[in-house]
Scaffold this motif. Structure first.
Motif, PDB file in Angstrom:
ATOM      1  N   GLY A 244       0.812  -1.211   0.000  1.00 50.05           N
ATOM      2  CA  GLY A 244       0.000   0.000   0.000  1.00 50.05           C
ATOM      3  C   GLY A 244       0.847   1.263   0.000  1.00 50.05           C
ATOM      4  N   CYS A 245       1.909   1.264   0.802  1.00 51.49           N
ATOM      5  CA  CYS A 245       2.766   2.443   0.851  1.00 51.49           C
ATOM      6  C   CYS A 245       3.516   2.634  -0.460  1.00 51.49           C
ATOM      7  N   ALA A 249       2.901   6.197  -4.302  1.00 53.51           N
ATOM      8  CA  ALA A 249       3.781   7.064  -5.089  1.00 53.51           C
ATOM      9  C   ALA A 249       3.050   7.547  -6.337  1.00 53.51           C
ATOM     10  N   PHE A 250       2.987   8.859  -6.521  1.00 50.51           N
ATOM     11  CA  PHE A 250       2.265   9.392  -7.669  1.00 50.51           C
ATOM     12  C   PHE A 250       2.955   9.080  -8.984  1.00 50.51           C
ATOM     13  N   GLY A 251       4.235   8.738  -8.915  1.00 51.69           N
ATOM     14  CA  GLY A 251       4.916   8.322 -10.125  1.00 51.69           C
ATOM     15  C   GLY A 251       4.340   7.049 -10.711  1.00 51.69           C
ATOM     16  N   LEU A 252       3.528   6.333  -9.918  1.00 55.75           N
ATOM     17  CA  LEU A 252       2.919   5.083 -10.377  1.00 55.75           C
ATOM     18  C   LEU A 252       1.486   5.299 -10.865  1.00 55.75           C
ATOM     19  N   ALA A 253       1.084   6.548 -11.054  1.00 52.71           N
ATOM     20  CA  ALA A 253      -0.249   6.817 -11.592  1.00 52.71           C
ATOM     21  C   ALA A 253      -0.422   6.079 -12.911  1.00 52.71           C
ATOM     22  N   GLY A 254      -1.509   5.340 -13.003  1.00 50.31           N
ATOM     23  CA  GLY A 254      -1.784   4.586 -14.220  1.00 50.31           C
ATOM     24  C   GLY A 254      -1.236   3.181 -14.198  1.00 50.31           C
ATOM     25  N   THR A 257      -1.132  -2.384 -11.227  1.00 50.06           N
ATOM     26  CA  THR A 257      -0.828  -3.066  -9.971  1.00 50.06           C
ATOM     27  C   THR A 257      -0.922  -2.099  -8.798  1.00 50.06           C
ATOM     28  N   ALA A 258      -0.397  -0.882  -8.978  1.00 53.07           N
ATOM     29  CA  ALA A 258      -0.451   0.112  -7.909  1.00 53.07           C
ATOM     30  C   ALA A 258      -1.889   0.529  -7.632  1.00 53.07           C
ATOM     31  N   ASP A 259      -2.649   0.796  -8.670  1.00 56.79           N
ATOM     32  CA  ASP A 259      -4.033   1.221  -8.473  1.00 56.79           C
ATOM     33  C   ASP A 259      -4.858   0.136  -7.810  1.00 56.79           C
ATOM     34  N   GLN A 260      -4.590  -1.120  -8.157  1.00 62.09           N
ATOM     35  CA  GLN A 260      -5.321  -2.225  -7.540  1.00 62.09           C
ATOM     36  C   GLN A 260      -4.966  -2.347  -6.057  1.00 62.09           C
ATOM     37  N   ALA A 261      -3.683  -2.152  -5.723  1.00 58.87           N
ATOM     38  CA  ALA A 261      -3.278  -2.207  -4.317  1.00 58.87           C
ATOM     39  C   ALA A 261      -3.966  -1.126  -3.502  1.00 58.87           C
ATOM     40  N   LEU A 262      -4.064   0.085  -4.056  1.00 55.87           N
ATOM     41  CA  LEU A 262      -4.756   1.164  -3.354  1.00 55.87           C
ATOM     42  C   LEU A 262      -6.241   0.851  -3.214  1.00 55.87           C
ATOM     43  N   LEU A 263      -6.825   0.349  -4.259  1.00 54.11           N
ATOM     44  CA  LEU A 263      -8.252   0.062  -4.224  1.00 54.11           C
ATOM     45  C   LEU A 263      -8.576  -0.982  -3.164  1.00 54.11           C
ATOM     46  N   GLN A 286       0.162   8.878  10.871  1.00 52.05           N
ATOM     47  CA  GLN A 286      -0.301   9.298  12.178  1.00 52.05           C
ATOM     48  C   GLN A 286      -0.685  10.774  12.196  1.00 52.05           C
ATOM     49  N   PHE A 287      -0.481  11.467  11.074  1.00 49.61           N
ATOM     50  CA  PHE A 287      -0.817  12.883  10.988  1.00 49.61           C
ATOM     51  C   PHE A 287      -2.058  13.115  10.146  1.00 49.61           C
ATOM     52  N   ASN A 288      -2.580  12.074   9.549  1.00 49.97           N
ATOM     53  CA  ASN A 288      -3.792  12.186   8.755  1.00 49.97           C
ATOM     54  C   ASN A 288      -4.402  10.795   8.736  1.00 49.97           C
ATOM     55  N   PRO A 289      -5.702  10.663   8.927  1.00 50.46           N
ATOM     56  CA  PRO A 289      -6.279   9.313   8.899  1.00 50.46           C
ATOM     57  C   PRO A 289      -5.867   8.571   7.644  1.00 50.46           C
ATOM     58  N   TYR A 290      -5.293   7.388   7.820  1.00 57.13           N
ATOM     59  CA  TYR A 290      -4.735   6.718   6.650  1.00 57.13           C
ATOM     60  C   TYR A 290      -5.810   6.303   5.659  1.00 57.13           C
ATOM     61  N   GLN A 291      -7.059   6.140   6.125  1.00 58.19           N
ATOM     62  CA  GLN A 291      -8.130   5.868   5.155  1.00 58.19           C
ATOM     63  C   GLN A 291      -8.239   7.020   4.155  1.00 58.19           C
ATOM     64  N   ASP A 292      -8.216   8.265   4.672  1.00 61.36           N
ATOM     65  CA  ASP A 292      -8.319   9.432   3.804  1.00 61.36           C
ATOM     66  C   ASP A 292      -7.125   9.517   2.868  1.00 61.36           C
ATOM     67  N   LEU A 293      -5.951   9.213   3.401  1.00 59.30           N
ATOM     68  CA  LEU A 293      -4.750   9.306   2.586  1.00 59.30           C
ATOM     69  C   LEU A 293      -4.781   8.304   1.447  1.00 59.30           C
ATOM     70  N   LEU A 294      -5.205   7.094   1.739  1.00 63.21           N
ATOM     71  CA  LEU A 294      -5.275   6.078   0.693  1.00 63.21           C
ATOM     72  C   LEU A 294      -6.331   6.446  -0.347  1.00 63.21           C
ATOM     73  N   THR A 295      -7.481   6.918   0.123  1.00 63.35           N
ATOM     74  CA  THR A 295      -8.529   7.319  -0.805  1.00 63.35           C
ATOM     75  C   THR A 295      -8.048   8.445  -1.699  1.00 63.35           C
TER      76      THR A 295
END
Length: 314
Positions: A244-245, A249-254, A257-263, A286-295
């Motif tokens: 997930g982490c 990375a925004f370099g993986l936009a598109g 595999t990355a999009d599926q992991a986030l989903l 720990q500085f932002n709810p990780y649900q929001d960050l992943l979304t």
């Protein structure tokens, strides 16, 4: 002591008003008075940063004091988590300072309204609690611009904070190195560091390849992603949190595999947290709810990831 920085603290404010008490609170972190220490630590985290992690006028000079505390021999000689906490604070300041291409626009507006901002601040510092509350709603918009000015002060300080943070990437203690990596991941987004970024990414990648801890690896991968690095190698890691982490990375936009992991993690954010066992998710989450960050990481795929979420370490 930590109060020799040339700052007119009485002309600044934090969450509770006049900031002239901040050096005293932070100096208590170097002492052996348990109650004063607890109050100082609480002041640092709950008073000198806004609730959503953004800057008050007192935040930038506080960050300079924290950078000094970070290397102070009296800070936590028997508690290594305290220097770690100072790095975590610098990480948070890096997020508050991440203005991107808005910095010069903010600077122009601040300079245009400098006399009004000084007057508004003087009135604010002399007002009582009710008066201060009313001033945020006075219709002038100056309060909002004061907060923009505070973020700009952090932005201007970032290169100095980064220089103070970089040596800690070579710490003998793994957890301290990870906190330093997180701080570097936010601070090195500053435009002045653009030419230095490839070398920093190479250093972070070497750290990622050397660690045997999934928790530490996940922390480093978020930092690499912050700086536009390539985390593709870890998208197939057996650890869900690491995948997930890496996928953030925004370099993986598109990248499918990355999009599926986030989903997958957006559908079941609990799985992300539970993947780290009894430990909290990596520092950045720990500085932002990780649900929001992943979304947000998933939604930003369409926009190319150019605009960071408010307060979010992306």
């Amino acid at each position: 002591m930590v109060d020799h920085i040339d700052v007119e603290w009485s002309g600044l404010f934090h969450a509770e008003g006049l900031a002239s008490d901040t050096p005293r609170y932070l100096a208590a972190l170097l002492g052996d008075d348990a109650k004063a220490f607890a109050n100082g630590y609480a002041h640092l985290w709950s008073t000198t940063l806004r609730r959503e992690g953004r800057a008050w006028p007192a935040t930038a000079p506080t960050a300079m004091l924290v950078a000094e505390l970070l290397d102070h021999p009296l800070l936590g000689p028997d508690d290594p988590s305290l220097p770690d906490a100072m790095l975590a604070y610098l990480y948070a300041v890096g997020i508050a300072a991440d203005l991107g291409d808005q910095a010069e626009e903010i600077r122009a507006r601040v300079e245009e309204h400098a006399p009004e901002l000084r007057s508004w601040t003087d009135d604010y510092l002399s007002a009582d609690g009710d008066g201060r509350s009313r001033m945020w709603q006075d219709g002038t918009g100056l309060g909002v611009l004061i907060l923009d000015q505070a973020a700009l002060a952090c932005f201007d300080l970032v290169p100095t904070l980064l220089r103070r943070t970089l040596p800690h990437l070579a710490s003998q203690r793994a957890r301290h190195r990870m906190c330093a990596a997180a701080a570097v991941g936010s601070l090195a987004r500053h435009p002045s560091v653009l030419t230095q970024r490839p070398a920093l990414l190479e250093q972070l990648r070497s750290m990622a390849e050397a660690t045997e801890s999934a928790y530490d690896l996940a922390t480093i991968l978020v930092a690499i992603g912050h700086l536009g690095g390539d985390t593709r190698h870890w998208l197939t890691d057996p650890h869900a949190g690491v995948r997930g982490c890496a996928a953030l990375a925004f370099g993986l936009a598109g990248d499918n595999t990355a999009d599926q992991a986030l989903l997958e993690l957006v559908r079941s954010p609990r799985a992300f947290g539970e993947s780290f066992g009894d430990m909290a998710p990596p520092l950045q989450f720990q500085f932002n709810p990780y649900q929001d960050l992943l979304t947000f990481g998933l939604l930003q795929r369409d926009g190319g990831g150019e605009t960071p979420a408010p307060g979010a370490p992306v």
